[in-house]
Design an enzyme around this catalytic site. Structure first.
Site, PDB file in Angstrom:
ATOM      1  N   ARG A 123      -6.232  -6.510  13.441  1.00 42.45           N
ATOM      2  CA  ARG A 123      -6.609  -5.944  14.748  1.00 42.45           C
ATOM      3  C   ARG A 123      -7.634  -6.820  15.458  1.00 42.45           C
ATOM      4  NH1 ARG A 123      -6.600   0.374  13.021  1.00 42.45           N
ATOM      5  NH2 ARG A 123      -4.338   0.655  13.170  1.00 42.45           N
ATOM      6  N   GLU A 174      -7.115   2.080 -13.358  1.00 41.25           N
ATOM      7  CA  GLU A 174      -6.600   3.285 -12.700  1.00 41.25           C
ATOM      8  C   GLU A 174      -5.370   3.837 -13.422  1.00 41.25           C
ATOM      9  OE1 GLU A 174      -8.161   2.496  -8.140  1.00 41.25           O
ATOM     10  OE2 GLU A 174      -6.129   1.894  -8.643  1.00 41.25           O
ATOM     11  N   LYS A 187       0.006   5.469  -5.901  1.00 45.17           N
ATOM     12  CA  LYS A 187      -0.995   5.501  -6.976  1.00 45.17           C
ATOM     13  C   LYS A 187      -1.928   6.686  -6.830  1.00 45.17           C
ATOM     14  CE  LYS A 187      -4.861   3.733  -6.298  1.00 45.17           C
ATOM     15  NZ  LYS A 187      -5.804   2.692  -5.891  1.00 45.17           N
ATOM     16  N   ALA A 217      11.944 -13.773   6.158  1.00 43.48           N
ATOM     17  CA  ALA A 217      11.602 -14.750   7.205  1.00 43.48           C
ATOM     18  C   ALA A 217      11.211 -16.087   6.583  1.00 43.48           C
ATOM     19  CB  ALA A 217      10.450 -14.206   8.041  1.00 43.48           C
ATOM     20  N   GLU A 263     -26.500  14.707  -2.643  1.00 42.35           N
ATOM     21  CA  GLU A 263     -27.896  14.779  -2.193  1.00 42.35           C
ATOM     22  C   GLU A 263     -28.805  13.874  -3.027  1.00 42.35           C
ATOM     23  OE1 GLU A 263     -30.013  18.578  -2.755  1.00 42.35           O
ATOM     24  OE2 GLU A 263     -28.485  19.160  -4.202  1.00 42.35           O
ATOM     25  N   TYR A 277      -9.089  -3.305 -11.564  1.00 43.69           N
ATOM     26  CA  TYR A 277      -9.044  -1.906 -11.137  1.00 43.69           C
ATOM     27  C   TYR A 277      -7.654  -1.291 -11.280  1.00 43.69           C
ATOM     28  CZ  TYR A 277      -6.947  -2.590  -6.431  1.00 43.69           C
ATOM     29  OH  TYR A 277      -6.089  -2.853  -5.384  1.00 43.69           O
ATOM     30  N   ARG A 337      -9.909  -9.342 -21.764  1.00 43.53           N
ATOM     31  CA  ARG A 337     -10.476 -10.600 -22.250  1.00 43.53           C
ATOM     32  C   ARG A 337     -11.995 -10.530 -22.391  1.00 43.53           C
ATOM     33  NH1 ARG A 337      -9.059 -14.869 -17.912  1.00 43.53           N
ATOM     34  NH2 ARG A 337      -9.195 -13.010 -16.647  1.00 43.53           N
ATOM     35  N   HIS A 342     -27.618  20.830  -0.084  1.00 45.57           N
ATOM     36  CA  HIS A 342     -27.797  21.431  -1.403  1.00 45.57           C
ATOM     37  C   HIS A 342     -26.874  22.624  -1.596  1.00 45.57           C
ATOM     38  CE1 HIS A 342     -30.018  22.212  -5.044  1.00 45.57           C
ATOM     39  NE2 HIS A 342     -30.048  23.500  -4.707  1.00 45.57           N
ATOM     40  N   CYS A 347      -1.668   1.762  -2.956  1.00 46.61           N
ATOM     41  CA  CYS A 347      -2.636   2.848  -2.711  1.00 46.61           C
ATOM     42  C   CYS A 347      -2.021   4.238  -2.688  1.00 46.61           C
ATOM     43  CB  CYS A 347      -3.340   2.652  -1.363  1.00 46.61           C
ATOM     44  SG  CYS A 347      -3.377   0.983  -0.706  1.00 46.61           S
ATOM     45  N   CYS A 361       0.830  -1.209   0.000  1.00 49.25           N
ATOM     46  CA  CYS A 361       0.000   0.000   0.000  1.00 49.25           C
ATOM     47  C   CYS A 361       0.863   1.256   0.000  1.00 49.25           C
ATOM     48  CB  CYS A 361      -0.927  -0.034   1.212  1.00 49.25           C
ATOM     49  SG  CYS A 361      -1.977   1.398   1.341  1.00 49.25           S
TER      50      CYS A 361
END
Ligand code: FAD
Length: 451
Positions: A321, A180, A50, A114, A445, A176, A197, A440, A47, A42
């Site tokens: 987490r 992008e 990009k 590792a 909206e 995606y 494809r 507005h 992310c 990321c």
């Protein structure tokens, strides 16, 4: 048996860092291994860089749109070497922040690859250590299709290190990441051809969203070759030459001045990890986990892209987490993979939460589902007199009135859908959307005024 660590994490990306810090906050003795830069995909090649490039690319539109608002015409060219240098400097700054955060949390960082030696023992470089519990958060890596000459194509990681912009970019893949980068490079002045494809980009997203983005990309001047299968790739003196098969016919197409980008999917990075020595089961190239993110070894857990559930940063963080809260915090909880919102940072942008119309019909039957759609030109485009449209769509379960899915293509779609996602996650009904007063004048909206 006394272990060196209460928890040892393999991979300091989105999932690994979040989990290590959370477990350490609960008082666990935590170590983390990383062979590359801190922050994972990321931060280093996903992310973050990009999105910075997406921002950079959209100035091409903004300069043009500004002429509709009284600003003189600007004929500017982006300074790519400076831009990509600035992007990489920002990434480096974030690497440093992650190091500080891990130090502050008293997580011991071990630099190196590792590898499991047995279910409780890991080797990082020359250091061997044991842990009571382990978390595998090794993420994924790009995979290229098996086409002769594919070695001439780069992958998304490499785009962040291009010294200069090519004249042309040929992108393989309609997911995606390909979409992008097509938008980014097109706006930076590169001629883009995307080869897919299927008949439409972005398989898996709502069909209306897919069509809307594809139409907008073509309108903008991006070439999309649908139902097309590359057979061979050759590097020419100044570009690429591809043999393309479409509806049984094969033709050779030259792309002078082109480089190629294989945006053809990603796979868990499990090579060299020694999972067989740990007794961890792998299926379809991903680590098998239960809803607690527990692998076939009860004391070894895995989160994020290496489990191939929903491959997004906030998902990896949440999975990790939830594990740390449960195992080290005495707060057992599961991460819900339902109604996870996501965005496509194409231009126009798209975002989505919940079921697509197709998924809702498959689950409940066509008669049970009602869709609400609106398509309009946002006020912003009136003075520049541009055709850019916004599309919004709600998928509703008729009997319960529950909003099962919300989808949008248009400016700020990701920012808008993030708010809508709270309502969808809470089980909001269409009547709740209707009872909400709009702000507005906004595009957002329209989500509370759809009939
Ligand atoms: P990673 O972040 O990949 O971290 C894994 C880490 O483990 C890496 O640092 C790797 O070096 C390390 N590692 C691997 N093997 C070992 C080993 N044996 N020993 C030591 N270290 C090891 N997601 C979004 O939510 N929004 C977006 O806009 C978005 N855009 C993206 C754009 C691109 C181009 C790409 C490629 C991805 C994007 N993603 C996006 C996806 C997101 O980056 C991933 O879902 C997320 O990074 C997964 O986190 P992770 O912790 O599972 O793995």
């Amino acid at each position: 048996m006394a272990f060196d660590f209460d928890l040892f994490v393999i991979g300091a990306g989105s999932g690994g860092i979040a989990t290590a810090r959370r477990a350490a906050e609960y008082g666990a003795k935590v170590g983390i291994a990383e062979f590359d830069r801190l922050g994972g995909t990321c931060v280093n090649r996903g992310c973050v860089p990009k999105k910075l490039l997406v921002y950079a690319s959209r100035f091409a539109d903004h300069f043009h749109e500004a002429t509709g608002y009284g600003w003189p015409s600007q004929d500017l060219i982006c300074d790519w070497p400076r831009l990509i240098q600035d992007v990489n400097n920002e990434v480096e700054r974030l690497n440093g922040i992650y190091q500080k955060m891990l130090d502050n949390s008293k997580v011991q960082v071990l630099k190196g690859l590792a590898q499991f030696l047995d279910p409780h023992t890991v080797k990082v470089g020359e250091t061997v250590m044991t842990a009571d519990r382990l978390l595998i958060a090794v993420g994924g890596q790009p995979v290229k299709p098996n086409i002769p000459g594919i070695e001439h194509f780069i992958v998304s990681d490499d785009l962040f290190h291009l010294p200069t912009l090519p004249q042309q970019l040929v992108i393989l893949g309609g997911g995606y990441i390909g979409v992008e980068f097509a938008g980014v490079m097109h706006r930076l002045g590169v001629k883009v051809t995307q080869i897919i494809r299927r008949d439409k980009i972005l398989w898996g997203f709502d069909d209306d969203i897919r069509q809307e983005i594809q139409d907008a990309m073509i309108r903008d001047g991006i070439e999309i070759l649908t139902l097309t299968h590359p057979q061979t790739i050759e590097k020419t003196t100044d570009g690429l030459s591809l043999q393309l098969e479409r509806e049984g016919k094969v033709e050779t197409v030259d792309f002078p001045g082109a480089i190629g980008l294989a945006a053809t999917g990603r796979q868990a990075k499990l090579d060299q990890l020694g999972l067989e020595l740990a007794g961890v089961t792998v299926e379809k190239s991903a680590i098998v986990v239960n809803e607690l993110s527990q692998t076939s070894q009860p004391h070894i857990y895995a989160v994020g892209d290496c489990t191939n559930r929903i491959n997004l940063t906030p998902v990896a963080i949440n999975e990790g987490r939830a594990f740390a809260d449960t195992e080290f915090g005495g707060r057992p909880r599961l991460m819900s993979h339902e109604n996870v919102p996501s965005a496509i940072f194409s231009t126009p942008e798209a975002a989505t939460v919940g079921l697509t119309e197709t998924q809702a019909i498959a689950q409940y039957g066509a008669e049970a589902i009602k869709t609400y759609k609106t398509k309009f030109r946002p006020m912003y485009y009136s003075l520049p007199n541009l055709a850019s449209k916004t599309l919004m769509k709600l998928v509703v379960h008729q009997e319960t009135d529950r909003v099962l899915g919300a989808h949008m293509v248009g400016d700020y779609a990701a920012e808008i859908i993030q708010g809508v996602a709270i309502a969808v996650k809470m089980g909001a009904k269409k009547a709740d959307f209707d009872a909400t007063v709009g702000i507005h004048p906004t595009s957002a909206e329209e989500f509370v005024t759809m009939r």
